[in-house]
Design a protein around this motif. Structure first.
Motif, PDB file in Angstrom:
ATOM      1  N   UNK A 190       0.824  -1.208   0.000  1.00  0.00           N
ATOM      2  CA  UNK A 190       0.000   0.000   0.000  1.00  0.00           C
ATOM      3  C   UNK A 190       0.858   1.259   0.000  1.00  0.00           C
ATOM      4  N   UNK A 191       0.359   2.276  -0.638  1.00  0.00           N
ATOM      5  CA  UNK A 191       1.058   3.537  -0.752  1.00  0.00           C
ATOM      6  C   UNK A 191       0.032   4.653  -0.705  1.00  0.00           C
ATOM      7  N   UNK A 192       0.430   5.847  -0.347  1.00  0.00           N
ATOM      8  CA  UNK A 192      -0.527   6.966  -0.336  1.00  0.00           C
ATOM      9  C   UNK A 192      -1.157   7.146  -1.711  1.00  0.00           C
ATOM     10  N   UNK A 193      -2.443   7.077  -1.758  1.00  0.00           N
ATOM     11  CA  UNK A 193      -3.150   7.354  -3.002  1.00  0.00           C
ATOM     12  C   UNK A 193      -3.047   6.264  -4.050  1.00  0.00           C
ATOM     13  N   UNK A 194      -2.529   5.085  -3.733  1.00  0.00           N
ATOM     14  CA  UNK A 194      -2.424   4.044  -4.750  1.00  0.00           C
ATOM     15  C   UNK A 194      -1.673   2.844  -4.245  1.00  0.00           C
ATOM     16  N   UNK A 195      -1.077   2.112  -5.172  1.00  0.00           N
ATOM     17  CA  UNK A 195      -0.309   0.926  -4.812  1.00  0.00           C
ATOM     18  C   UNK A 195       1.060   0.988  -5.470  1.00  0.00           C
ATOM     19  N   UNK A 196       1.992   0.250  -4.902  1.00  0.00           N
ATOM     20  CA  UNK A 196       3.328   0.130  -5.475  1.00  0.00           C
ATOM     21  C   UNK A 196       3.606  -1.348  -5.711  1.00  0.00           C
ATOM     22  N   UNK A 197       4.058  -1.688  -6.881  1.00  0.00           N
ATOM     23  CA  UNK A 197       4.407  -3.065  -7.196  1.00  0.00           C
ATOM     24  C   UNK A 197       5.881  -3.258  -6.866  1.00  0.00           C
ATOM     25  N   UNK A 198       6.191  -4.319  -6.119  1.00  0.00           N
ATOM     26  CA  UNK A 198       7.572  -4.589  -5.766  1.00  0.00           C
ATOM     27  C   UNK A 198       8.260  -5.317  -6.911  1.00  0.00           C
ATOM     28  N   UNK A 199       9.382  -4.805  -7.331  1.00  0.00           N
ATOM     29  CA  UNK A 199      10.210  -5.427  -8.357  1.00  0.00           C
ATOM     30  C   UNK A 199      11.387  -6.081  -7.637  1.00  0.00           C
ATOM     31  N   UNK A 200      11.340  -7.398  -7.485  1.00  0.00           N
ATOM     32  CA  UNK A 200      12.341  -8.104  -6.690  1.00  0.00           C
ATOM     33  C   UNK A 200      13.736  -8.003  -7.290  1.00  0.00           C
ATOM     34  N   UNK A 201      13.844  -7.946  -8.601  1.00  0.00           N
ATOM     35  CA  UNK A 201      15.154  -7.798  -9.239  1.00  0.00           C
ATOM     36  C   UNK A 201      15.721  -6.416  -8.925  1.00  0.00           C
ATOM     37  N   UNK A 202      14.900  -5.391  -9.035  1.00  0.00           N
ATOM     38  CA  UNK A 202      15.363  -4.035  -8.726  1.00  0.00           C
ATOM     39  C   UNK A 202      15.756  -3.919  -7.259  1.00  0.00           C
ATOM     40  N   UNK A 203      14.990  -4.520  -6.367  1.00  0.00           N
ATOM     41  CA  UNK A 203      15.320  -4.480  -4.946  1.00  0.00           C
ATOM     42  C   UNK A 203      16.650  -5.183  -4.674  1.00  0.00           C
ATOM     43  N   UNK A 204      16.909  -6.298  -5.344  1.00  0.00           N
ATOM     44  CA  UNK A 204      18.179  -7.014  -5.180  1.00  0.00           C
ATOM     45  C   UNK A 204      19.343  -6.166  -5.689  1.00  0.00           C
ATOM     46  N   UNK A 205      19.142  -5.479  -6.815  1.00  0.00           N
ATOM     47  CA  UNK A 205      20.188  -4.615  -7.363  1.00  0.00           C
ATOM     48  C   UNK A 205      20.484  -3.447  -6.421  1.00  0.00           C
ATOM     49  N   UNK A 206      19.444  -2.887  -5.839  1.00  0.00           N
ATOM     50  CA  UNK A 206      19.625  -1.784  -4.892  1.00  0.00           C
ATOM     51  C   UNK A 206      20.407  -2.265  -3.672  1.00  0.00           C
ATOM     52  N   UNK A 207      20.083  -3.468  -3.188  1.00  0.00           N
ATOM     53  CA  UNK A 207      20.797  -4.018  -2.039  1.00  0.00           C
ATOM     54  C   UNK A 207      22.277  -4.233  -2.365  1.00  0.00           C
ATOM     55  N   UNK A 208      22.575  -4.762  -3.553  1.00  0.00           N
ATOM     56  CA  UNK A 208      23.965  -4.965  -3.955  1.00  0.00           C
ATOM     57  C   UNK A 208      24.707  -3.638  -4.083  1.00  0.00           C
ATOM     58  N   UNK A 209      24.044  -2.631  -4.626  1.00  0.00           N
ATOM     59  CA  UNK A 209      24.664  -1.298  -4.720  1.00  0.00           C
ATOM     60  C   UNK A 209      24.972  -0.755  -3.332  1.00  0.00           C
ATOM     61  N   UNK A 210      24.053  -0.940  -2.410  1.00  0.00           N
ATOM     62  CA  UNK A 210      24.282  -0.506  -1.038  1.00  0.00           C
ATOM     63  C   UNK A 210      25.468  -1.222  -0.422  1.00  0.00           C
ATOM     64  N   UNK A 211      25.559  -2.535  -0.642  1.00  0.00           N
ATOM     65  CA  UNK A 211      26.697  -3.306  -0.134  1.00  0.00           C
ATOM     66  C   UNK A 211      28.011  -2.787  -0.713  1.00  0.00           C
ATOM     67  N   UNK A 212      27.989  -2.447  -1.993  1.00  0.00           N
ATOM     68  CA  UNK A 212      29.190  -1.929  -2.659  1.00  0.00           C
ATOM     69  C   UNK A 212      29.575  -0.558  -2.106  1.00  0.00           C
TER      70      UNK A 212
END
Length: 64
Positions: free
Chosen positions: A5-27
């Motif tokens: 849930x998100x304000x005023x709508x919904x957000x779809x989780x992109x698991x590949x994008x989330x994994x890439x963001x996590x790897x970038x954070x680790x780097x």
């Protein structure tokens, strides 16, 4: 598909994008910990959990 849930709508989780963001954070964390030194290619591979295919039982093409 997971929907959060998100304000005023919904957000779809992109698991590949989330994994890439996590790897970038680790780097980024590893680079920060290295201080002024540059990360070696081996250290980057370690942080990103990349193998070069030379490990026991590894198969396939080892090109990157």
């Amino acid at each position: 598909m997971n929907v959060a849930p998100m304000r005023g709508g919904t957000a779809v989780q992109d698991h590949v994008a989330l994994a890439e963001i996590e790897l970038c954070g680790d780097l980024i964390i590893a680079a920060s910990a290295a201080g002024e030194e540059r990360l070696s290619a081996d250290r980057i591979d370690e942080v990103l959990r990349v193998s070069d295919g030379r490990e026991a039982g590894a198969t396939g093409d080892d090109r990157r």
